[in-house]
Design a protein around this motif. Sequence first.
Motif, PDB file in Angstrom:
ATOM      1  N   MET A 127       0.847  -1.193   0.000  1.00 25.63           N
ATOM      2  CA  MET A 127       0.000   0.000   0.000  1.00 25.63           C
ATOM      3  C   MET A 127       0.882   1.241   0.000  1.00 25.63           C
ATOM      4  O   MET A 127       2.024   1.190   0.481  1.00 25.63           O
ATOM      5  CB  MET A 127      -0.867   0.035   1.275  1.00 25.63           C
ATOM      6  CG  MET A 127      -2.006  -0.901   1.275  1.00 25.63           C
ATOM      7  SD  MET A 127      -2.945  -0.704   2.825  1.00 25.63           S
ATOM      8  CE  MET A 127      -4.023  -2.106   2.656  1.00 25.63           C
ATOM      9  N   LYS A 130       1.434   6.363   3.211  1.00 27.64           N
ATOM     10  CA  LYS A 130       0.488   7.122   4.037  1.00 27.64           C
ATOM     11  C   LYS A 130      -0.748   6.272   4.348  1.00 27.64           C
ATOM     12  O   LYS A 130      -1.226   6.238   5.470  1.00 27.64           O
ATOM     13  CB  LYS A 130       0.087   8.408   3.324  1.00 27.64           C
ATOM     14  CG  LYS A 130      -0.852   9.287   4.126  1.00 27.64           C
ATOM     15  CD  LYS A 130      -0.145  10.062   5.205  1.00 27.64           C
ATOM     16  CE  LYS A 130       0.297  11.388   4.654  1.00 27.64           C
ATOM     17  NZ  LYS A 130       0.913  12.233   5.640  1.00 27.64           N
ATOM     18  N   ARG A 131      -1.265   5.560   3.355  1.00 25.02           N
ATOM     19  CA  ARG A 131      -2.449   4.716   3.551  1.00 25.02           C
ATOM     20  C   ARG A 131      -2.159   3.630   4.590  1.00 25.02           C
ATOM     21  O   ARG A 131      -2.949   3.392   5.499  1.00 25.02           O
ATOM     22  CB  ARG A 131      -2.888   4.089   2.239  1.00 25.02           C
ATOM     23  CG  ARG A 131      -4.140   3.233   2.379  1.00 25.02           C
ATOM     24  CD  ARG A 131      -4.584   2.646   1.055  1.00 25.02           C
ATOM     25  NE  ARG A 131      -4.818   3.703   0.094  1.00 25.02           N
ATOM     26  CZ  ARG A 131      -4.797   3.547  -1.219  1.00 25.02           C
ATOM     27  NH1 ARG A 131      -4.569   2.355  -1.742  1.00 25.02           N
ATOM     28  NH2 ARG A 131      -5.004   4.562  -2.021  1.00 25.02           N
ATOM     29  N   ARG A 132      -1.020   2.973   4.429  1.00 23.38           N
ATOM     30  CA  ARG A 132      -0.642   1.911   5.359  1.00 23.38           C
ATOM     31  C   ARG A 132      -0.501   2.472   6.775  1.00 23.38           C
ATOM     32  O   ARG A 132      -1.020   1.913   7.740  1.00 23.38           O
ATOM     33  CB  ARG A 132       0.656   1.230   4.924  1.00 23.38           C
ATOM     34  CG  ARG A 132       1.105   0.137   5.881  1.00 23.38           C
ATOM     35  CD  ARG A 132       2.362  -0.592   5.448  1.00 23.38           C
ATOM     36  NE  ARG A 132       3.497   0.301   5.357  1.00 23.38           N
ATOM     37  CZ  ARG A 132       4.102   0.627   4.214  1.00 23.38           C
ATOM     38  NH1 ARG A 132       3.695   0.126   3.078  1.00 23.38           N
ATOM     39  NH2 ARG A 132       5.123   1.451   4.207  1.00 23.38           N
ATOM     40  N   THR A 158      -9.619  12.799   4.725  1.00 22.09           N
ATOM     41  CA  THR A 158      -8.467  12.113   4.119  1.00 22.09           C
ATOM     42  C   THR A 158      -8.155  10.830   4.884  1.00 22.09           C
ATOM     43  O   THR A 158      -7.890   9.780   4.280  1.00 22.09           O
ATOM     44  CB  THR A 158      -7.236  13.036   4.085  1.00 22.09           C
ATOM     45  OG1 THR A 158      -7.560  14.198   3.325  1.00 22.09           O
ATOM     46  CG2 THR A 158      -6.030  12.348   3.476  1.00 22.09           C
ATOM     47  N   HIS A 161     -10.743   8.283   4.053  1.00 15.29           N
ATOM     48  CA  HIS A 161     -10.509   7.766   2.703  1.00 15.29           C
ATOM     49  C   HIS A 161      -9.390   6.719   2.712  1.00 15.29           C
ATOM     50  O   HIS A 161      -9.515   5.668   2.069  1.00 15.29           O
ATOM     51  CB  HIS A 161     -10.177   8.914   1.748  1.00 15.29           C
ATOM     52  CG  HIS A 161      -9.925   8.471   0.350  1.00 15.29           C
ATOM     53  ND1 HIS A 161     -10.946   8.040  -0.483  1.00 15.29           N
ATOM     54  CD2 HIS A 161      -8.773   8.323  -0.359  1.00 15.29           C
ATOM     55  CE1 HIS A 161     -10.424   7.676  -1.647  1.00 15.29           C
ATOM     56  NE2 HIS A 161      -9.109   7.836  -1.601  1.00 15.29           N
ATOM     57  N   HIS A 162      -8.295   7.004   3.419  1.00 13.29           N
ATOM     58  CA  HIS A 162      -7.187   6.033   3.504  1.00 13.29           C
ATOM     59  C   HIS A 162      -7.653   4.725   4.135  1.00 13.29           C
ATOM     60  O   HIS A 162      -7.312   3.640   3.649  1.00 13.29           O
ATOM     61  CB  HIS A 162      -6.023   6.608   4.316  1.00 13.29           C
ATOM     62  CG  HIS A 162      -5.163   7.572   3.571  1.00 13.29           C
ATOM     63  ND1 HIS A 162      -4.560   7.274   2.373  1.00 13.29           N
ATOM     64  CD2 HIS A 162      -4.802   8.846   3.874  1.00 13.29           C
ATOM     65  CE1 HIS A 162      -3.856   8.312   1.955  1.00 13.29           C
ATOM     66  NE2 HIS A 162      -3.994   9.296   2.853  1.00 13.29           N
ATOM     67  N   ARG A 165      -9.940   2.859   1.606  1.00 13.39           N
ATOM     68  CA  ARG A 165      -9.183   2.267   0.487  1.00 13.39           C
ATOM     69  C   ARG A 165      -8.374   1.052   0.957  1.00 13.39           C
ATOM     70  O   ARG A 165      -8.269   0.061   0.240  1.00 13.39           O
ATOM     71  CB  ARG A 165      -8.251   3.303  -0.159  1.00 13.39           C
ATOM     72  CG  ARG A 165      -8.949   4.457  -0.849  1.00 13.39           C
ATOM     73  CD  ARG A 165      -9.845   4.071  -2.000  1.00 13.39           C
ATOM     74  NE  ARG A 165      -9.147   3.242  -2.954  1.00 13.39           N
ATOM     75  CZ  ARG A 165      -9.730   2.391  -3.799  1.00 13.39           C
ATOM     76  NH1 ARG A 165     -11.034   2.284  -3.828  1.00 13.39           N
ATOM     77  NH2 ARG A 165      -9.023   1.657  -4.622  1.00 13.39           N
ATOM     78  N   ALA A 166      -7.799   1.127   2.148  1.00 12.00           N
ATOM     79  CA  ALA A 166      -7.047  -0.011   2.689  1.00 12.00           C
ATOM     80  C   ALA A 166      -7.968  -1.216   2.883  1.00 12.00           C
ATOM     81  O   ALA A 166      -7.615  -2.347   2.536  1.00 12.00           O
ATOM     82  CB  ALA A 166      -6.376   0.375   4.011  1.00 12.00           C
TER      83      ALA A 166
END
Length: 183
Positions: A127, A130-132, A158, A161-162, A165-166
């Motif tokens: 990933m 930042k998302r992870r 934000t 959203h992360h 998405r994860a």
Amino acid sequence: MGFENDSYEKVKVFRRFFNKNYPKIKNFSLKILKVEEDAEDVTQDIFIKYWERPDLWYGKESIDNLLFIIARNVIFNFLKRKSIFDNQLIELSDDSLGIQVSDWISPDDELQAEETRLLIQMTLEHMPEKRRHVFLMHKMEGLSAVQIAEKLDISVRTVEHHIYRAMVELKKVLFLLFFSHFV
């Protein structure tokens, strides 16, 4: 199976199978679901499915891997129906549940559990950073979206959203893994 004309024999044989295996499956369900009533409902569903398929239980006195595979599938379907599947994916690893895999699961199932852990780990590693980071702060540290937003100086939207998405990425990978074993 020879049960067509002898429903008494069918009931007698199934009752033995049920009495011997029901506590193990209910305990397994309870460890995952954490709610007694839910574990009871799921376990009953599992044995109803078995009752309808005498070819799966006739002549078997003890638990087998198929019963746990069916139990796992019924539990996942139950979690999806209750709309908590998204919040439970990562927590469903046997380490976090305190399940002793060797008590119930064959070496093949242990291998599948290890594959699942590795697949989750690889998915997380691939990933965006930042998302992870956001996802792990949320799942592993238990921080809320607001707390993460404050710590990282980004918007709550934000962060959400992360996390979303994860979860989408993990669900895709786990869906493919779990259902590839049944194709």
